[in-house]
Design a protein around this motif. Structure first.
Motif, PDB file in Angstrom:
ATOM      1  N   ASP A 125       0.840  -1.197   0.000  1.00 33.74           N
ATOM      2  CA  ASP A 125       0.000   0.000   0.000  1.00 33.74           C
ATOM      3  C   ASP A 125       0.878   1.251   0.000  1.00 33.74           C
ATOM      4  OD1 ASP A 125      -1.947   1.960   0.487  1.00 33.74           O
ATOM      5  OD2 ASP A 125      -3.057   0.674   1.855  1.00 33.74           O
TER       6      ASP A 125
ATOM      7  N   ASN B  25      -5.997   2.554  -0.593  1.00 33.43           N
ATOM      8  CA  ASN B  25      -7.007   1.568  -0.971  1.00 33.43           C
ATOM      9  C   ASN B  25      -6.639   0.852  -2.274  1.00 33.43           C
ATOM     10  OD1 ASN B  25      -9.005   1.282   1.040  1.00 33.43           O
ATOM     11  ND2 ASN B  25      -9.877   3.267   0.513  1.00 33.43           N
TER      12      ASN B  25
ATOM     13  N   ARG C  54      -1.431  -4.503   2.978  1.00 33.97           N
ATOM     14  CA  ARG C  54      -2.519  -3.681   2.445  1.00 33.97           C
ATOM     15  C   ARG C  54      -3.526  -3.349   3.543  1.00 33.97           C
ATOM     16  NH1 ARG C  54      -5.659  -6.653  -1.083  1.00 33.97           N
ATOM     17  NH2 ARG C  54      -4.672  -8.648  -0.601  1.00 33.97           N
TER      18      ARG C  54
ATOM     19  N   ASP D  50      -7.425  -1.401   4.506  1.00 27.81           N
ATOM     20  CA  ASP D  50      -8.712  -0.863   4.083  1.00 27.81           C
ATOM     21  C   ASP D  50      -8.852   0.521   4.722  1.00 27.81           C
ATOM     22  OD1 ASP D  50     -11.370  -0.126   3.784  1.00 27.81           O
ATOM     23  OD2 ASP D  50     -12.158  -2.128   4.179  1.00 27.81           O
ATOM     24  N   SER D  51      -8.846   1.558   3.902  1.00 31.67           N
ATOM     25  CA  SER D  51      -8.908   2.933   4.418  1.00 31.67           C
ATOM     26  C   SER D  51     -10.285   3.553   4.254  1.00 31.67           C
ATOM     27  CB  SER D  51      -7.850   3.804   3.717  1.00 31.67           C
ATOM     28  OG  SER D  51      -6.557   3.324   3.974  1.00 31.67           O
ATOM     29  N   SER D  52     -11.314   2.706   4.135  1.00 31.33           N
ATOM     30  CA  SER D  52     -12.657   3.239   3.888  1.00 31.33           C
ATOM     31  C   SER D  52     -13.229   3.983   5.089  1.00 31.33           C
ATOM     32  CB  SER D  52     -13.602   2.114   3.466  1.00 31.33           C
ATOM     33  OG  SER D  52     -13.634   1.082   4.433  1.00 31.33           O
TER      34      SER D  52
END
Length: 285
Positions: A188, A218, A254, A256-258
């Motif tokens: 990432d 993301n 990696r 998850d940046s949501s």
């Protein structure tokens, strides 16, 4: 508003200072000499408390990085962070923004990683960053708010001889890029300017208190994919050697940046546009 930034002469700190200095009063902390906005400190609690006097927000970026062979190489990160938190409370700082790292995660069976899963750092650096996070939570009980960003691999122009630095330099000079290893792990990467934008967003807006956010793109790329994209952006296509006869020594990394997106922050750059911006900046120097 007054903001203090530790690690002000580092990659992120220097870019953040540049962004803030014409908008608000900013105090950059450095172990070097004083200037108009840089304040010399030994990062003792007494020194920090003096500089933090009348400051509203502290952005804590200063840290020892690297691999290290045991925790003693990184224990200063925990001591420094605790001094920052103690000094912030003494000076009645409203909020500390702490820069943590993707290195607090490790379980490749659970990628992309989310903020509420159990962390399990596999490096001493990652251990020092999660210790800093726990310190933020502990000291928040004394009335200080915090925000934590777990940052991905920062893409920017540095002089640290990192992989991306080498690739960009070679491509800019129209030379061959060499990628060693099977290039299977996806990692990432986030552009420096988006990291700074996230910090500015958190400084100026009142969000939910005491939050942890993944700060990534993301997206994730192998080293080979990064090398090819760098070559493409710098018009060096095909000038690449791929040595896939050995292990690259990496695993997927990696996030998850949501959650950050749901909170209202949106990235401006993907890998291609970030590299294009880096090229423009290099050519305009």
């Amino acid at each position: 508003m007054r903001v203090a930034v530790t690690g002000a002469t580092g990659l992120i700190g220097s870019e953040l200072i540049k962004e803030l200095r014409n908008r608000i009063e900013v105090r950059g902390l450095t172990r070097g000499e004083d200037t108009d906005i840089l304040y010399h400190t030994d990062y003792s609690m007494e020194s920090l408390a003096s500089i933090f006097e009348s400051v509203d927000v502290v952005v804590h970026l200063a840290a020892i990085r690297g691999q290290g062979t045991d925790y003693r190489h990184f224990i200063e990160n925990a001591i420094l962070t605790e001094n920052v938190l103690k000094a912030s409370i003494r000076a009645n700082v409203d909020k500390v923004i702490y820069m943590s790292s993707i290195a607090v995660y490790s379980d490749v069976n659970r990628v992309p990683w989310v903020e509420d899963q159990l962390v399990n750092p596999q490096t001493f650096y990652g251990l020092s960053k999660i210790t800093g996070e726990y310190l933020c939570e502990l000291y928040s009980r004394k009335g200080m708010d915090y925000t934590i960003f777990r940052c991905g691999i920062v893409l920017g122009i540095t002089n640290n001889n990192r992989m991306t630095d080498i690739f960009i330099q070679r491509a800019a000079e129209q030379k061959t890029i060499t990628v060693k290893g099977k290039s299977r792990a996806k990692r990432d990467f986030i552009y420096l300017k988006d990291v700074v934008r996230a910090l500015v967003w958190e400084i100026f807006f009142d969000h939910n208190k005491n939050q942890v956010y993944n700060l990534g793109s993301n997206s994730a790329y192998t080293n080979l994919e990064v090398a090819k994209e760098i070559n493409h952006v710098f018009e060096n296509d095909g000038n690449l050697v791929y040595l896939d006869n050995c292990s690259e020594g990496l695993v997927d990394s990696r996030m998850d940046s949501s959650k950050l997106k749901r909170a209202g922050f949106k990235l401006k750059y993907d890998l291609s546009s970030a590299l294009a911006d880096i090229r423009r900046e290099r050519e305009n120097k």
